[in-house]
Write a protein that holds these residues in place. Sequence first.
Motif, PDB file in Angstrom:
ATOM      1  N   ASP A  45      71.186  62.187  -4.251  1.00 15.85           N
ATOM      2  CA  ASP A  45      71.575  62.503  -2.879  1.00 15.85           C
ATOM      3  C   ASP A  45      72.308  61.376  -2.169  1.00 15.85           C
ATOM      4  N   ASP A  46      71.954  60.129  -2.435  1.00 16.22           N
ATOM      5  CA  ASP A  46      72.527  58.992  -1.706  1.00 16.22           C
ATOM      6  C   ASP A  46      73.732  58.374  -2.392  1.00 16.22           C
ATOM      7  N   TYR A  47      74.210  58.986  -3.466  1.00 16.16           N
ATOM      8  CA  TYR A  47      75.286  58.384  -4.255  1.00 16.16           C
ATOM      9  C   TYR A  47      76.529  59.266  -4.284  1.00 16.16           C
ATOM     10  N   ARG A  54      77.091  56.118   2.111  1.00 14.05           N
ATOM     11  CA  ARG A  54      76.625  56.417   0.760  1.00 14.05           C
ATOM     12  C   ARG A  54      76.923  55.267  -0.195  1.00 14.05           C
TER      13      ARG A  54
END
Length: 500
Positions: free
Chosen positions: A102-104, A134
């Motif tokens: 999700d954060d990449y 991100r």
Amino acid sequence: MSLAVVYSRAQDGIGAPLVACEVHLSGGLPGTSIVGLPETAVKEARDRVRAAILNAQMDYPQRRVTVNLAPADLPKDGGRFDLPIALGILAANGGVPREALDDYEFIGELALSGELRAVHGVLPAVLQAMQRGRRVVVPRGNGGEAALVGGADVRVAGSLLEVCAHLAGRADLPAAQTDAEPSAEAVAPLSDLAEVRGQQQARRALEIAAAGTHNLLLVGPPGTGKTMLASRLPGILPPLAEHEALELAAVRSVAGHDTDIASWKRRAFRAPHHTASAVALVGGGSVPRPGEVSLAHHGVLFLDELPEFDRHVLEVLREPLESGRIAISRAARQAEFPARFQLVATMNPCPCGYAGDPGGRCRCTPDVIARYRSRLSGPLLDRIDLKLEMPRVPHAELRGTASGESSAVVRARVIAARAHQIARAGKPNAWLGNREVERDCVLDARLHTLLDRAVERLGLSARAYHRVLRVARTIADLADSARIDAAHLSEAIQYRRFEG
């Protein structure tokens, strides 16, 4: 659930719009389909991804695999989506934890062995991802370029296995790193202005052009030092600001040019040959790519022997010279690239090069000279701020040992003058709009009369009128003067006297 979403970035001009790589596994005959307006290189990703996953000793799902690259109306090209597609397939199949994605954002092309290969256009993608907060994973070959973006959390990987191990928490990917900031000596200009003998007026025009980012045309017979002077312009220009250097590096990245980390803050100096086409100059192609005018962004575009260029090629410069950008439209693709460059050009006074020579060497008729100069249109010449005719240098000056000021001395004055402009308007004088000219280039009644007479005698257009004021403002800045004086305005007017 057999659905996974991995984020990546497409390439659109120097922009990098977000792309969601959605992967769904379903029943039916095993196979892989990619939708979402993929070009040929993206469609071929299914074979590269399958081989990379299998050679990494990981399971490829024996189910129906559907990959959607959203938004569906944005064209996708290149191998940059290989890594996100592979991770999406693995995540949908349970090989990679979905929550870790999700954060990449991921960018990279896969070899059949599972190794990651560098791709073009990484820098704009990293800039956009940083604004969204991100992290980004890029191939190791793009690490130096990606590390130019200060404050971005960029990780580099050499293979698909390394990325999977990082997402699973078994190993950490190293942060992208670049070389230490080079010293001033490491990027010092190779050519010094002190090597130029004579031509004091031309040296003065070059300094004014550098201080205000003005366009310059040097006219003279062969051997007068036109090209020699122009090639020394980068050595007296101020260094690029951080945001300017990033803009130029982004253009180079999109064009597929490697960024020289040791001198990435150095201003560009592009010198295309006169056989260059219009597409080579402004950019183009079925997938639009930047041309020379964009690769010279915040730098110098040098056109030697200007009349030798095809007239149609020169006419395409008119829009970017005025607006600082170039818009390229094709049937299915449109792109806009920055093109805020400084034009420096040279030309001979006639086809043989010796018109006006005291020795009488020229045999060109007036009609031949007129046709030669008519290769440059009036609208193009109107956009050139400084036009100067350079005489031959006397032999006595060539034999002398005394040299003029060095590039370092002139550059110090240019930087000081440019600082006045940035403090006053936030931009060089050549970029001032008409209202900003009225605000910053104030003349008293006596100077207005002088300028009005010059406009009438020289037949200057409204554009040329404002350009004279911008040059006068630059000359005043070089003299550290708060107001434009008669000497500043008179000098600016004389640079409009050349007749094309």
